[in-house]
Structure formats: C-alpha cells, structure tokens
Design an enzyme around this catalytic site. Structure first.
Site, PDB file in Angstrom:
ATOM      1  N   LYS A 109      -3.662  -3.869   6.041  1.00 33.95           N
ATOM      2  CA  LYS A 109      -4.408  -4.256   4.855  1.00 33.95           C
ATOM      3  C   LYS A 109      -4.337  -5.763   4.723  1.00 33.95           C
ATOM      4  O   LYS A 109      -3.390  -6.397   5.167  1.00 33.95           O
ATOM      5  CB  LYS A 109      -3.900  -3.543   3.607  1.00 33.95           C
ATOM      6  CG  LYS A 109      -2.391  -3.555   3.390  1.00 33.95           C
ATOM      7  CD  LYS A 109      -2.045  -2.662   2.213  1.00 33.95           C
ATOM      8  CE  LYS A 109      -0.536  -2.565   2.003  1.00 33.95           C
ATOM      9  NZ  LYS A 109       0.094  -1.605   2.923  1.00 33.95           N
TER      10      LYS A 109
ATOM     11  N   GLU B 147      -6.332   1.727  -0.174  1.00 36.01           N
ATOM     12  CA  GLU B 147      -5.414   2.528  -0.970  1.00 36.01           C
ATOM     13  C   GLU B 147      -5.450   2.060  -2.415  1.00 36.01           C
ATOM     14  O   GLU B 147      -5.754   0.892  -2.690  1.00 36.01           O
ATOM     15  CB  GLU B 147      -3.984   2.405  -0.436  1.00 36.01           C
ATOM     16  CG  GLU B 147      -3.814   2.873   0.996  1.00 36.01           C
ATOM     17  CD  GLU B 147      -2.373   2.813   1.468  1.00 36.01           C
ATOM     18  OE1 GLU B 147      -1.914   3.811   2.035  1.00 36.01           O
ATOM     19  OE2 GLU B 147      -1.718   1.768   1.261  1.00 36.01           O
TER      20      GLU B 147
ATOM     21  N   ASP C  28      -0.640  -8.730   1.894  1.00 31.40           N
ATOM     22  CA  ASP C  28      -1.507  -7.607   2.263  1.00 31.40           C
ATOM     23  C   ASP C  28      -2.086  -6.886   1.045  1.00 31.40           C
ATOM     24  O   ASP C  28      -3.009  -6.088   1.186  1.00 31.40           O
ATOM     25  CB  ASP C  28      -0.791  -6.626   3.196  1.00 31.40           C
ATOM     26  CG  ASP C  28       0.500  -6.061   2.632  1.00 31.40           C
ATOM     27  OD1 ASP C  28       0.870  -6.418   1.494  1.00 31.40           O
ATOM     28  OD2 ASP C  28       1.146  -5.256   3.324  1.00 31.40           O
ATOM     29  N   ARG C  29      -1.582  -7.166  -0.142  1.00 30.66           N
ATOM     30  CA  ARG C  29      -2.122  -6.569  -1.363  1.00 30.66           C
ATOM     31  C   ARG C  29      -2.762  -7.643  -2.234  1.00 30.66           C
ATOM     32  O   ARG C  29      -2.386  -8.814  -2.182  1.00 30.66           O
ATOM     33  CB  ARG C  29      -1.022  -5.850  -2.156  1.00 30.66           C
ATOM     34  CG  ARG C  29      -0.329  -4.737  -1.392  1.00 30.66           C
ATOM     35  CD  ARG C  29       0.876  -4.231  -2.163  1.00 30.66           C
ATOM     36  NE  ARG C  29       1.741  -3.417  -1.336  1.00 30.66           N
ATOM     37  CZ  ARG C  29       1.817  -2.089  -1.408  1.00 30.66           C
ATOM     38  NH1 ARG C  29       1.073  -1.434  -2.265  1.00 30.66           N
ATOM     39  NH2 ARG C  29       2.639  -1.427  -0.619  1.00 30.66           N
TER      40      ARG C  29
ATOM     41  N   SER D 138       7.982  -7.484   0.519  1.00 24.62           N
ATOM     42  CA  SER D 138       6.657  -6.978   0.187  1.00 24.62           C
ATOM     43  C   SER D 138       6.334  -7.284  -1.278  1.00 24.62           C
ATOM     44  O   SER D 138       6.352  -8.444  -1.676  1.00 24.62           O
ATOM     45  CB  SER D 138       6.562  -5.481   0.498  1.00 24.62           C
ATOM     46  OG  SER D 138       5.254  -5.015   0.327  1.00 24.62           O
ATOM     47  N   HIS D 139       6.052  -6.263  -2.095  1.00 17.93           N
ATOM     48  CA  HIS D 139       5.701  -6.496  -3.494  1.00 17.93           C
ATOM     49  C   HIS D 139       6.883  -6.192  -4.418  1.00 17.93           C
ATOM     50  O   HIS D 139       6.701  -6.070  -5.625  1.00 17.93           O
ATOM     51  CB  HIS D 139       4.501  -5.624  -3.883  1.00 17.93           C
ATOM     52  CG  HIS D 139       4.711  -4.163  -3.631  1.00 17.93           C
ATOM     53  ND1 HIS D 139       4.795  -3.637  -2.358  1.00 17.93           N
ATOM     54  CD2 HIS D 139       4.873  -3.119  -4.471  1.00 17.93           C
ATOM     55  CE1 HIS D 139       4.988  -2.337  -2.438  1.00 17.93           C
ATOM     56  NE2 HIS D 139       5.046  -1.995  -3.702  1.00 17.93           N
TER      57      HIS D 139
ATOM     58  N   ASP E 275       0.337 -10.265  -3.210  1.00 16.60           N
ATOM     59  CA  ASP E 275       1.757  -9.949  -3.184  1.00 16.60           C
ATOM     60  C   ASP E 275       2.477 -10.874  -2.211  1.00 16.60           C
ATOM     61  O   ASP E 275       1.875 -11.779  -1.620  1.00 16.60           O
ATOM     62  CB  ASP E 275       1.995  -8.470  -2.857  1.00 16.60           C
ATOM     63  CG  ASP E 275       1.770  -8.119  -1.397  1.00 16.60           C
ATOM     64  OD1 ASP E 275       1.083  -8.886  -0.699  1.00 16.60           O
ATOM     65  OD2 ASP E 275       2.274  -7.068  -0.951  1.00 16.60           O
TER      66      ASP E 275
ATOM     67  N   ASP F  27       3.777 -10.739   0.815  1.00 21.41           N
ATOM     68  CA  ASP F  27       3.442 -10.882   2.229  1.00 21.41           C
ATOM     69  C   ASP F  27       1.937 -10.859   2.486  1.00 21.41           C
ATOM     70  O   ASP F  27       1.504 -10.831   3.634  1.00 21.41           O
ATOM     71  CB  ASP F  27       4.152  -9.820   3.081  1.00 21.41           C
ATOM     72  CG  ASP F  27       3.730  -8.396   2.740  1.00 21.41           C
ATOM     73  OD1 ASP F  27       3.495  -8.127   1.552  1.00 21.41           O
ATOM     74  OD2 ASP F  27       3.644  -7.558   3.654  1.00 21.41           O
TER      75      ASP F  27
ATOM     76  N   SER G 271      -3.075   1.392  -4.174  1.00 21.00           N
ATOM     77  CA  SER G 271      -1.956   0.482  -4.420  1.00 21.00           C
ATOM     78  C   SER G 271      -2.314  -0.954  -4.049  1.00 21.00           C
ATOM     79  O   SER G 271      -1.506  -1.686  -3.505  1.00 21.00           O
ATOM     80  CB  SER G 271      -0.719   0.942  -3.642  1.00 21.00           C
ATOM     81  OG  SER G 271      -1.019   1.115  -2.267  1.00 21.00           O
TER      82      SER G 271
END
Length: 487
Positions: free
Chosen positions: A314, A301, A217-218, A42-43, A213, A215, A303
């Site tokens: 997301k 969110e 999603d952010r 992830s991040h 990030d 993957d 984040s």
C-alpha cells in the site's frame, strides 16, 4: 547461518536510515533484491516505550506470505548462536558504496547508501501527469494544500515531491522531521490522532489535506472545512476515476481487490466497470498473489491503505497523488467529488469501532462465543428490532478465503452477519500486537436515495451497533463503556 540459508553480500540502505515502506518495495523491485527488512512502529506509538516492528518483504517487494513467515519462525527455533559485528561502523549519511571485510565468502561485503527518494520519485513520474498536478498547485486557480507527515519517515518525501517537484509552498507541509517517538503521538492518520491537520482544515483556508502514518503506507484525505473521506469511499472513488491517471490509461484495469471488512462501495464501481472484485482477509500480503498473476490492478483496505500493481505494498503518497490528479482533471472540490460519487453509486455509511488493549483471553472467548452464536442454525433469518428499524439476518459465516492463484485456504478471518438490506456487521480480532488484543466491530449500511446522504454515519449505524453490542456483550465482558477509537 543455518544450513541451506542465504549469505547476504550487499545491503542497500536509505540515507540516514530512512526509507518509506513503499520506497522499500520500489527499490527491491528495481534492483531485483532477494528481499528487504523494514524496522518500523508503523502506525503505532514509537519510542522506548512504544512498538517496534520488523517487516520482511520478499523478492516481489510485498509482505512475506504466511508460509514464509511460518518458515522463518520455525528456523528461529533452531538457532543456537549468531554473530554480530560490534565494531562495524557504517556512515548512513554518506551516499555511495562502503566496503568491509567480514571474513566470509563475500570479499568485500558491500553497504550501499542510496538517496531515500530518488528511485521512488522516478517511478511516480512514470505513473502520473506531474504537469497537471503542478498546475493544480501553482496555477492561477491553484488549490492550497496541507500535508501532515506526523513526524514519521514521510517528511523527506513530502518536501521533495510535493514541495520541490510539484511546487506546493514549503509551509504546506507540517511535522516533517522524523522523530523516534513521533513527537509523542501515535502516527495514525485518522480523525482521532491527526488532530492538528483536522483543525487546520476546519478553518477553511485549505482545499485539500492529507496525513501519513510513520512508514508511509497509510493515508487520510480531508477536504475543505475538514470534510472527511472515509478510506472505503476513497478506494471506490479512486477506482471510478482511474482514467485520470496515465498509468491506468496505458496498462488498463484488470480487477479490484479489497479486504473483507472494507465496505462494499468498491463493488458497486466494479459492477459498472465490469471488472471482478477479489475479497480477501485483512493484510496486504493477500493482494500480492492477485497482482503478480495479473488479476488485480487496484486494491485497498478500510484501515487507510490503498495501492496498485505499480508496487506490492500500500502506498500513501501514491494515493494522495491520485487524489490530486482527480482534482486537477475534474476541477471540483474534494467534497463535490465525493458527493457526486454518492449520487451515482449510493452512499455506504460505514464505521469501525476499536476496542484496544483488551486482555487476550477475554477477547478470544468473546469471539469464540460469538462465532458459536451466529453460526447456529437458530440465528439464521432472525430479526432484530431497534427503534423503527427491523434487520433480518440473511446469512452469517466465519470468513474463509481461497486464493484463486494457488488454492491456499485461509480460515477464521472474521465473523460476518449480512442482513437482507445488505447491511453488514463484522467482528474481527486484530493481529497487529501480541501483547494486548484489539477487537474490531465494523458496521455498514447502504443508502441509494441522495436525499438521505447528509446524515452522520454513527447516527445511521447506531441500530446496527446496538445489535452488535447486544449479541457480543463486549461492554459487559470487558468492563468498557465504549470503544477506544472510532473511524
């Protein structure tokens, strides 16, 4: 397999083993898969010494709800053995179907390698006006963009969609080669770690910047000269400009969702639009029920995660395309759009302070003692004087969420102090790692007066932070002099 388990007869894998989390959600929904497994840091930092996470997506393409995760855990405790296929060789680079005899009831066992981008790109084409975005990036008044994939999986998506499909120059995209350790940097799209993008944007050459990030999603949005768009503001601005997106013009807007720590900027927009806002615990899985039941069209969110009911995850690139669509429709800069939003709805000064890698017992006792303090009757209506500021406590609680769809109750999701001027302090333990603990402090202060919208967030919020440090004693109890990350 345990009795009652499901035998899997077909695997769908992205080419070269790469799929973004939004793309996985998209494919699950498209092919009606039973679920999906994502292997990702992830991040968080990657590589041999970094994080390694396993995400399980259910059949709606969203994160597994708590009851599913709990069931998986319970089953895992009963496993006595499992079989592996050490000689099975799958060519992840070759598109198409590969078949194997695994001596089980599926004859043959199929592995299908799919293009990592195709299905997801088709969905995006149905949501956005690609011609409008293409004109923004290639027309006579084109805007120069800078996109940082942070050496995660988003490189192929950025190149294929933003560059090949929408016409952005190839040199608009940086760090697009996926690396196992993300180049030695945490692939976290914020001002602390996306420093290469921030420096490039500060030069003034680019009008729009974004980072993703690992993957996908952010995301983070920057304007010219490094103008930072707070994720909570980004969510609210997207909500206020959904008419720029063909998908929402066709589908309508039914409601909004935000995690409890996310600023209340979204609530101001929802009030004007006369749509409900659902305040949930942190974690995207809480939005899935709302979207599946038709209650929620857009959610996000603090984040750096935003998404809509086009998926159940997301979606960083979706959010970037929303922003580009808004720029194309309004013909304003990122900063102008943000400042216009503040002028209309007011500005929510907001910061998150992360105390990372704490000893878990220490963090637990800080939160335990803090909960006892703020939920005591003597704390209610207490006043705090910091400099020229006086803050009166209006209410406090340990946040509890009752799912409006199925009635599920989720308790102890963060401690809240809400003051009479609508300022908020929130304390929450992060569940992103089980090795060390992260304690987060969120501060929010609302300002309606446009003449007061040009201040630095940390300066505005410093009295609230002083209160947070005083009542939590976090520096004294951890030996820290300050937070690890500020966003």
């Amino acid at each position: 397999m345990t009795s009652g388990g499901v035998l899997i007869g077909r695997l769908v894998i992205g080419q070269n083993g790469i799929l973004s989390t939004p793309a996985v959600s998209c494919i699950i929904r498209k092919i009606k898969a039973a679920g999906g497994i994502i292997l990702t840091a992830s991040h968080s930092p990657g590589g041999p010494g970094g994080e390694f996470g396993v995400k399980f997506e259910v059949a709606n393409g969203g994160p597994a709800p708590d009851m599913v995760s709990d069931k998986i855990y319970q089953i895992s405790k009963t496993l006595e053995e499992y079989a592996i296929c050490p000689d099975l060789r799958v060519d992840l680079s070759r598109l198409g179907r590969q078949e194997f005899d695994l001596e089980n009831k599926f004859k043959p066992f199929r592995v299908e390698i799919v293009d990592s981008v195709d299905i997801y790109l088709s969905l995006l084409r149905s949501i956005f006006d690609f011609n409008a975005i293409r004109s923004l990036l290639t027309g006579p008044n084109q805007i120069k963009i800078r996109i940082d994939a942070m050496n995660g999986v988003m490189g192929p998506y950025v190149r294929r969609i933003l560059c090949d499909e929408l016409g952005a120059p190839a040199n608009s995209a940086i760090n697009c080669i996926p690396l196992e350790d993300f180049g030695g940097q945490p692939p976290d799209p914020n001002l602390t770690y996306a420093t290469a993008l921030l420096e490039a944007m500060r030069g003034g050459e680019y009008g729009f910047g974004a980072a993703f990030d690992a993957d996908g999603d952010r995301y983070m949005i920057l304007g010219q000269n490094g103008f930072f768009v707070n994720p909570s503001d980004s969510l609210a601005i997207i909500a206020a400009n959904l008419s720029c997106i063909p998908y929402f013009c066709q589908m309508g807007v039914r409601g909004f969702g935000r995690s409890m720590p996310t600023s209340t900027a979204l609530d101001k927009v929802a009030k004007v639009m006369k749509v409900p806002v659902y305040e949930t615990p942190a974690g995207w899985r809480y939005f899935s029920n709302l979207m599946d039941s038709g209650r929620c069209s857009l959610c996000g969110e603090e984040s750096f995660g935003t998404g809509s009911d086009h998926l159940r995850e997301k979606d960083g690139l979706w959010a970037v395309l929303v922003w580009l669509s808004i720029l194309a429709a309004r013909k304003q800069s990122v900063e102008e759009i943000v400042r216009d939003h503040w002028a209309k709805f007011g500005r929510h000064y907001y910061c998150r302070f992360d105390y990372e890698a704490l000893e878990p017992r220490t963090a637990y006792f800080i939160m335990r003692d803090l909960e006892a303090l703020i939920t005591d009757k003597s704390f209610s209506h207490q006043q705090f004087a910091v400099g020229n500021n006086i803050y009166s406590v209006e209410r406090t609680d340990s946040f509890e969420y009752i799912d409006p769809v199925d009635g599920t109750v989720t308790k102890r999701q963060g401690l809240r102090i809400i003051f009479s001027d609508a300022s908020r302090l929130i304390f929450r333990m992060s569940a992103s790692s089980h090795v060390r603990a992260t304690l987060r402090i969120y501060a929010e202060s609302y300002e309606k007066d446009p003449s007061q919208h040009n201040k630095e967030p940390q300066a505005v919020l410093s009295p609230l932070i002083a209160i947070a440090l005083k009542i939590s004693q976090i520096h004294e109890r951890t030996g820290r002099k300050g937070p690890t990350v500020i966003t």
